[in-house]
Design an enzyme around this catalytic site. Structure first.
Site, PDB file in Angstrom:
ATOM      1  CB  SER A  61      -0.875   0.014   1.251  1.00 13.93           C
ATOM      2  OG  SER A  61      -0.081   0.315   2.372  1.00 13.93           O
ATOM      3  CE  LYS A  62      -2.089   5.733  -2.893  1.00 15.48           C
ATOM      4  NZ  LYS A  62      -3.345   6.452  -2.947  1.00 15.48           N
ATOM      5  NE  ARG A  63      -0.324   4.814   6.912  1.00 18.25           N
ATOM      6  CZ  ARG A  63      -1.069   4.843   7.976  1.00 18.25           C
ATOM      7  NH1 ARG A  63      -1.232   3.756   8.687  1.00 18.25           N
ATOM      8  NH2 ARG A  63      -1.656   5.959   8.345  1.00 18.25           N
TER       9      ARG A  63
END
Length: 468
Positions: free
Chosen positions: A241-243
């Site tokens: 994910s973006k994280r």
RNA sequence: GUCCCCUUCGUCUAGUGGCCUAGGACGCUGGCCUCUCACGCCGGAAACAGGGGUUCGACUCCCCUAGGGGAUACCA
């Protein structure tokens, strides 16, 4: 029957690595079967979809070289059709209106969680209720009737047979209270309308397949083949994910990764063909199949990507690569390029590429060819050149070299070796000073190659400037 | 919680009951080559999650456990 696959990104961000691989597999599968690969933008949720995200995704896809067939489909434009299907289901008695308030829903959800007996939570309270009971002033949602008992088996092309009991499937919403379709309805209708034969997507949709399966049945349509490919995980093993370091493909492009590298790398993440590692796109199209897709998630490994990239860098067309390097150099530097920059770069690029893992590294190392003297020196070179003994060697060499009539690697090589021999020096003690003077660095391609690429005048000029 | 999926070297993977004292690649590492750095070449360490079965024989089949992941929305 021609194969039709589709890649259906939702435009809520950039094209990340996982999406890129899903797209690649769909593309490869379609190309392998001589079928069609179409693009569909899942912008059902207008609030979260942006034009910017759509553009970024298209850019990413075209950088990857995954050309699509037919016009791009925008799901939001089919909203009318989706509503029609819902209305039909309603009149067939296969769907019904539900007037539950958000509060009631939350209550049911909590209760289901407490009981912990199934994955579903909706208690079907409007399923068989008299529509006359409808509260005034409430816009209902439309729910599809799911089977109450028995079980459902999906024969997934990657995961094999997966069975789930139907009591874990609740009557889900297909039309929101504002009349817009939910994702679940939209995919099914669109996949059917576009005649998709194979739905190849991330593993995270496997559970949805069961719900969609019954929606297909309610509509009386054929169910396409499903292939749920495992997700790509971040270094910590969690879903990208973006994280979790899921960067856009444009990020890798900026780093100097070649599209062909990315295609090969992504292909090998979850798919294999014996011990083959470097696989051209042509071969990939010929070999690709769903049977060889693994079932366990893979982690992204930058080292492998870089290693593959150095391979494709060596295979890249030298003049085309030179152009790319020149473009980047011009953009990044305030110094004017040498008149001879292009010519030198084309002559020296194969030597540069030999030592690089990314396009950016090629750009950095190409400085010695792109600009005329005087050049800047790194610390190691400065240190070396500060020695008076070394200075002497350089001016000796400058004189010897200026007397040469031929200027090729062999001639240069023997002239310098002869000088080293007469002075009882190891070649390295002569070559390194030359390297420092000629490249401003302690690292470069073979020094005779550098001299040839630079040409006689520039070589002599650089030697002269450093032997003062 | 519930449902679903997954589990071979650090990582990507080969392996479809005997060819496995488990192969390749990246990374790591010893050496060779050598004008530097790379490349290349030769070598090394490194894995079948655990436990039960089935079988003459399990990495391969079944079950359990553990661990990991995903899904549980009027998001997609």
């Amino acid at each position: 029957m021609t194969v039709v696959t589709r890649f259906a990104p939702s435009p809520t961000g950039y094209l990340h690595i996982g999406g890129a691989r899903t797209a690649l597999f769909n593309w490869l599968f379609a190309r392998h079967h001589g079928g069609k690969y179409v693009l569909r933008v899942e912008d059902t949720d207008q609030k979260r979809s942006t034009q910017d995200a759509i553009d970024k995704i298209f850019e990413g896809l075209s950088w990857l070289g995954l050309d699509h067939d037919e016009e791009v489909i925008f799901q939001s434009q089919n909203a009318g059709r989706h509503a029609e299907v819902a209305a039909q289901l309603l009149s067939d008695g296969k769907a019904y209106k539900c007037y539950c308030s958000p509060e009631e829903l939350t209550e049911m959800r909590e209760k289901a969680r407490e009981n912990g007996t199934s994955g579903s939570f909706y208690d079907n309270r409007w399923r068989d209720r008299d529509p006359a009971d409808a509260p005034a002033g409430v816009d209902p949602v439309v729910r599809i009737k799911m089977p109450l008992d028995g079980d459902t088996t999906i024969s997934d092309l990657v995961q094999g047979d997966v069975t789930r009991t139907n009591d874990t499937l609740d009557d889900f919403v297909i039309l929101r209270s504002d009349g817009t379709p939910t994702y679940m309805l939209a995919v099914v209708v669109d996949d059917h309308d576009m005649k998709a034969t194979h739905v190849i997507r991330g593993d995270d949709h496997l559970n949805n397949a069961f719900r969609q399966f019954h929606l297909y049945q309610a509509c009386g349509w054929d169910v396409p083949e499903f292939a749920h490919i495992p997700l790509i995980h971040g270094a910590d093993g969690a879903k990208m994910s973006k994280r979790h370091g899921a960067l856009g493909v444009d990020h890798y492009a900026d780093l100097g990764i070649l599209p062909e590298t990315m295609r090969n790398y992504l292909l090998r993440l979850g798919w294999s063909h014996g011990d083959d590692e470097t696989i051209s796109t042509e071969q990939a199209i010929e070999w690709f199949n769903l049977d060889a897709v693994g079932r366990s998630p893979a982690r992204f490994d930058m080292d492998r990507l870089l290693n593959l990239n150095s391979h494709y860098l060596k295979e890249a067309d030298p003049s085309q690569l030179s152009e790319t390097v020149l473009d980047i150099a011009v953009r990044n530097s305030e110094k004017p390029l040498s008149e001879n920059a292009r010519q030198r770069l084309e002559g020296g690029i194969s030597g540069l590429v030999q030592r690089a893992k990314t396009v950016i590294e090629v750009v950095d190392s190409s400085n010695l060819y792109l600009y005329d003297a005087p050049l800047s020196f790194n610390d190691k070179a400065k240190e070396l050149l500060a020695d008076s003994e070394i200075q002497k060697r350089i001016s000796d060499l400058a004189e010897i070299l200026s007397g040469l009539t031929l200027w090729d690697e062999n001639t240069l090589d023997s002239a310098v070796r002869a000088y080293a021999d007469t002075n009882e020096l190891k070649l390295g003690l002569v070559a390194q000073p030359l390297r420092a003077a000629l490249t401003g660095s302690n690292v470069s391609p073979g020094i005779f190659e550098v001299m040839v690429v630079l040409g006689r005048d520039e070589t002599l000029e650089r030697l002269k400037l450093t032997s003062l």
